[in-house]
Enzyme design. Structure first.
Site, mmCIF file in Angstrom:
data_model
loop_
_atom_site.group_PDB
_atom_site.id
_atom_site.type_symbol
_atom_site.label_atom_id
_atom_site.label_comp_id
_atom_site.label_asym_id
_atom_site.label_seq_id
_atom_site.Cartn_x
_atom_site.Cartn_y
_atom_site.Cartn_z
ATOM 1 N N SER A 1 4.047 -0.379 4.004
ATOM 2 C CA SER A 1 2.732 0.039 3.647
ATOM 3 C C SER A 1 2.176 -1.295 3.464
ATOM 4 O O SER A 1 2.419 -2.429 2.686
ATOM 5 C CB SER A 1 3.057 1.134 2.370
ATOM 6 O OG SER A 1 1.604 1.011 2.004
ATOM 7 N N CYS B 1 5.169 0.809 -9.150
ATOM 8 C CA CYS B 1 4.160 0.666 -9.702
ATOM 9 C C CYS B 1 4.094 0.316 -11.545
ATOM 10 O O CYS B 1 4.403 1.124 -11.910
ATOM 11 C CB CYS B 1 2.837 2.398 -9.701
ATOM 12 S SG CYS B 1 2.201 2.278 -8.373
HETATM 13 C C1 FMN Z 1 0.214 -8.253 1.016
HETATM 14 C C2 FMN Z 1 1.003 -6.690 0.963
HETATM 15 C C3 FMN Z 1 0.736 -4.880 0.450
HETATM 16 C C4 FMN Z 1 1.517 -4.301 0.478
HETATM 17 N N1 FMN Z 1 0.897 -3.385 -0.413
HETATM 18 C C5 FMN Z 1 1.909 -2.635 -0.340
HETATM 19 C C6 FMN Z 1 1.512 -0.741 -1.287
HETATM 20 O O1 FMN Z 1 0.461 -0.606 -1.387
HETATM 21 N N2 FMN Z 1 2.509 0.040 -0.991
HETATM 22 C C7 FMN Z 1 3.556 -0.481 -1.268
HETATM 23 O O2 FMN Z 1 4.903 0.537 -1.987
HETATM 24 N N3 FMN Z 1 4.082 -1.559 -1.152
HETATM 25 C C8 FMN Z 1 3.298 -2.632 -0.691
HETATM 26 N N4 FMN Z 1 4.162 -3.671 -0.276
HETATM 27 C C9 FMN Z 1 5.028 -3.871 -0.308
HETATM 28 C C10 FMN Z 1 6.249 -3.825 0.950
HETATM 29 O O3 FMN Z 1 5.721 -2.680 1.977
HETATM 30 C C11 FMN Z 1 7.996 -4.033 1.667
HETATM 31 O O4 FMN Z 1 7.933 -3.010 0.966
HETATM 32 C C12 FMN Z 1 7.669 -5.132 1.288
HETATM 33 O O5 FMN Z 1 6.283 -6.610 1.869
HETATM 34 C C13 FMN Z 1 8.459 -5.562 1.704
HETATM 35 O O6 FMN Z 1 8.984 -6.079 2.763
HETATM 36 P P1 FMN Z 1 9.055 -7.039 3.786
HETATM 37 O O7 FMN Z 1 9.243 -7.995 3.726
HETATM 38 O O8 FMN Z 1 8.622 -7.413 5.085
HETATM 39 O O9 FMN Z 1 7.020 -7.719 3.367
HETATM 40 C C14 FMN Z 1 2.988 -4.666 0.027
HETATM 41 C C15 FMN Z 1 3.308 -6.073 0.874
HETATM 42 C C16 FMN Z 1 2.499 -6.969 0.881
HETATM 43 C C17 FMN Z 1 2.715 -8.027 1.741
#
Ligand code: FMN
Length: 300
Positions: free
Chosen positions: A21, A130
């Site tokens: 997300s 949140c």
């Molecule tokens: C730019 C950005 C925006 C994100 N926005 C959300 C969000 O709106 N809702 C959510 O549950 N997680 C959000 N996340 C968290 C990611 O969905 C994910 O859980 C987290 O980045 C770990 O995964 P990764 O290491 O593959 O990025 C966001 C992450 C990033 C980097």
């Protein structure tokens, strides 16, 4: 030949790979490179009842091995998403998971209530990281009682499968997942980002505080996926630092039924299609006929 399709929430997905997300806009943005129909399911940016502006810049900071973001949950709101983007996913025959949030329990409940079931909505993913404005900004996902209450109340207003996305910022993730299970959750996404900060030693300032994502999260998420998937009988979706198929396969072997890729897409926008292709090659090379054969097979 390694078959990547698998069942999740009673539906068959063409593969178990999703975006995380907030890391693939509203889906259309990736069209010039590859299409959302490549994914097993598309996960929306976090949506709220009303549009939300998010934080001032800087909102993203590159660290040596990951990134810190402080987007502040900017989004166009549920209503505009359904008007302007949902038809695109239907046309692409791509199931979606709607990631949503609120700053009060009532906002979560209202958000879930206003989303009507549809065959292209696979599940709702509630972001429990949140800040809860009524509890001085402490996140909803940090205490068992709060998790139990919010999941139970949201579950009561929707017929769509409900996933809780948990924060790593807790003492015992299995207990938190257990509370969500007791309250009726259908699935768990592990994990969200970890609170972090950057210091500018010339300016003597803190230019950004936000959520750390990418490779540093991977071992933490793997432990959570392993322990939670063994203890709690609902599907676990693994996320955190998955940069390639090797990382993805580690999550499946630890017990994840599906995985999500976020930060890696900022490094290489083709990570998702490459990972899907390479998971399949791995299955073929090792004589597995389906992805299900490797889920949870890592011991220890
Ligand atoms: C730019 C950005 C925006 C994100 N926005 C959300 C969000 O709106 N809702 C959510 O549950 N997680 C959000 N996340 C968290 C990611 O969905 C994910 O859980 C987290 O980045 C770990 O995964 P990764 O290491 O593959 O990025 C966001 C992450 C990033 C980097």
């Amino acid at each position: 030949m390694g078959n990547l399709s698998l069942k999740l929430f009673g539906r068959t997905l063409k593969n178990p790979v999703m975006n995380a997300s907030g890391t693939l806009g509203y889906g259309k943005e990736i069209e010039p490179l590859w299409g959302v129909e490549t994914l097993g399911a598309y996960v929306t940016k976090g949506l709220s009842l009303k549009p939300h502006h998010g934080n001032p810049t800087p909102r993203v900071w590159e660290e040596k091995q990951g990134m810190i973001n402080s987007i502040g949950l900017q989004n166009i709101g549920i209503e505009r998403f359904f008007k302007e983007y949902f038809p695109f996913f239907k046309q692409k025959k791509t199931p979606i998971i709607i990631n949503f949030f609120g700053f009060t329990e009532e906002e979560y409940i209202e958000c879930a209530r206003c989303i009507k079931p549809d065959r292209y909505i696979l599940a709702l993913e509630m972001n429990l990281s949140c800040p809860n404005v009524k509890r001085g900004g402490m996140s909803f996902g940090k205490e068992e009682n709060t998790v139990y209450d919010i999941v139970r109340h949201v579950k009561a207003v929707t017929k769509i499968p409900l996933i809780a996305k948990l924060t790593p910022e807790v003492k015992n993730i299995v207990e938190i997942a257990g509370s969500a299970y007791e309250a009726g959750i259908d699935g768990l996404t592990l994990l969200n980002t970890m609170p972090a900060a950057v210091v500018d030693i010339e300016g003597k300032s803190i230019p950004i505080k936000g959520g750390l994502s990418g490779p540093p999260l991977k071992p933490i998420a793997l432990k959570a996926v392993h322990e939670v998937s063994k203890a709690i009988p609902v599907p676990v979706i693994g996320v955190g630092g998955i940069m390639n198929h090797t990382d993805a396969i580690s999550f499946f072997m630890a017990g994840a039924r599906a995985i999500q890729i976020g930060t890696a897409t900022f490094v290489d926008p083709y990570t998702i299609p490459k990972t899907i292709k390479n998971i399949k090659k791995y299955l073929d090379r090792h004589g597995y006929s389906k992805i299900e054969d490797i889920i949870g097979i890592a011991n220890g």
